[in-house]
Design a protein around this motif. Structure first.
Motif, short mmCIF file in Angstrom:
data_model
loop_
_atom_site.label_atom_id
_atom_site.label_comp_id
_atom_site.label_asym_id
_atom_site.label_seq_id
_atom_site.Cartn_x
_atom_site.Cartn_y
_atom_site.Cartn_z
N ASN A 96 0.75 -1.25 0.00
CA ASN A 96 0.00 0.00 0.00
C ASN A 96 0.78 1.30 0.00
O ASN A 96 0.21 2.35 -0.27
CB ASN A 96 -0.96 0.02 1.21
CG ASN A 96 -1.91 -1.15 1.18
OD1 ASN A 96 -1.79 -2.06 1.99
ND2 ASN A 96 -2.81 -1.16 0.23
N LYS A 97 2.07 1.25 0.30
CA LYS A 97 2.78 2.52 0.41
C LYS A 97 4.26 2.36 0.09
O LYS A 97 4.90 1.41 0.52
CB LYS A 97 2.62 3.09 1.83
CG LYS A 97 3.24 4.45 2.02
CD LYS A 97 2.72 5.17 3.26
CE LYS A 97 3.34 4.64 4.53
NZ LYS A 97 3.01 5.47 5.70
N ILE A 98 4.77 3.34 -0.67
CA ILE A 98 6.19 3.41 -0.99
C ILE A 98 6.62 4.84 -0.72
O ILE A 98 6.00 5.78 -1.22
CB ILE A 98 6.45 3.05 -2.46
CG1 ILE A 98 6.08 1.59 -2.70
CG2 ILE A 98 7.90 3.33 -2.85
CD1 ILE A 98 6.20 1.14 -4.13
N ILE A 99 7.69 5.00 0.05
CA ILE A 99 8.19 6.34 0.33
C ILE A 99 9.60 6.46 -0.24
O ILE A 99 10.49 5.68 0.08
CB ILE A 99 8.23 6.65 1.84
CG1 ILE A 99 6.81 6.54 2.43
CG2 ILE A 99 8.82 8.04 2.09
CD1 ILE A 99 6.76 6.71 3.93
N LEU A 100 9.76 7.45 -1.12
CA LEU A 100 11.07 7.81 -1.66
C LEU A 100 11.46 9.13 -1.01
O LEU A 100 10.60 9.98 -0.77
CB LEU A 100 11.00 7.99 -3.17
CG LEU A 100 10.54 6.79 -4.00
CD1 LEU A 100 10.41 7.19 -5.45
CD2 LEU A 100 11.52 5.64 -3.86
N GLY A 101 12.73 9.30 -0.76
CA GLY A 101 13.18 10.56 -0.16
C GLY A 101 14.42 11.07 -0.85
O GLY A 101 15.11 10.33 -1.55
N ALA A 102 14.69 12.35 -0.64
CA ALA A 102 15.89 12.96 -1.19
C ALA A 102 17.11 12.29 -0.56
O ALA A 102 17.13 12.06 0.65
CB ALA A 102 15.89 14.45 -0.91
N ALA A 103 18.08 11.98 -1.37
CA ALA A 103 19.33 11.37 -0.88
C ALA A 103 20.43 12.40 -1.07
O ALA A 103 21.02 12.51 -2.13
CB ALA A 103 19.64 10.09 -1.63
N GLY A 104 20.65 13.21 -0.06
CA GLY A 104 21.65 14.26 -0.17
C GLY A 104 21.07 15.48 -0.87
O GLY A 104 19.87 15.56 -1.12
#
Length: 131
Positions: A67-75
């Motif tokens: 139900n959920k995927i979280i992508l985040g800034a890497a640097g």
């Protein structure tokens, strides 16, 4: 700043959509036409650039199948996340919505709100044809 894409309907199960979005190389298929660079850095991370914008590296931060995927800034200079919410409608039909969340000063928020809204709208609208 919190921005939401329109919700899109996908004729696939939440599991199929989750598997597709869990593979970072598939994000190249979702990118807008004005992409100038896309590179998979490793199985959890990719870099992309849109014409006239700096390069951005996104990394998988959290996976909650299906139900959920979280992508985040890497640097980089800005910290933000892009969350994909996947909801089952029927056995082979899902809804997907992308949510962008970041902390920006007022000036930066004004400058990037339009381009980021358009960007996440494009990503979401490309999901049904790509999965």
């Amino acid at each position: 700043m919190n921005l939401e894409s329109p919700t899109v309907t996908v004729n696939k199960s939440p599991e199929d959509v989750f598997i597709f979005l869990s593979d970072v190389k598939n994000f190249e298929k979702l990118m807008p036409e004005n992409i100038s660079k896309f590179e998979v850095l490793d199985e959890d991370k990719f870099l992309f650039a849109l014409k006239g914008m700096p390069e951005i590296i996104l990394k998988k931060k959290e996976l909650v199948a299906p139900n959920k995927i979280i992508l985040g800034a890497a640097g980089g200079k800005i910290d933000f996340s892009l969350t994909g919410h996947i909801t089952e409608l029927e056995s082979n039909k899902s809804e997907v919505q992308l949510v962008f969340d970041g902390e920006f000063n007022a000036m930066m928020a004004m400058m990037i709100k339009g381009p980021i809204s358009k960007f996440i709208e494009t990503l979401a609208s490309n999901i049904p044809a790509s999965v």
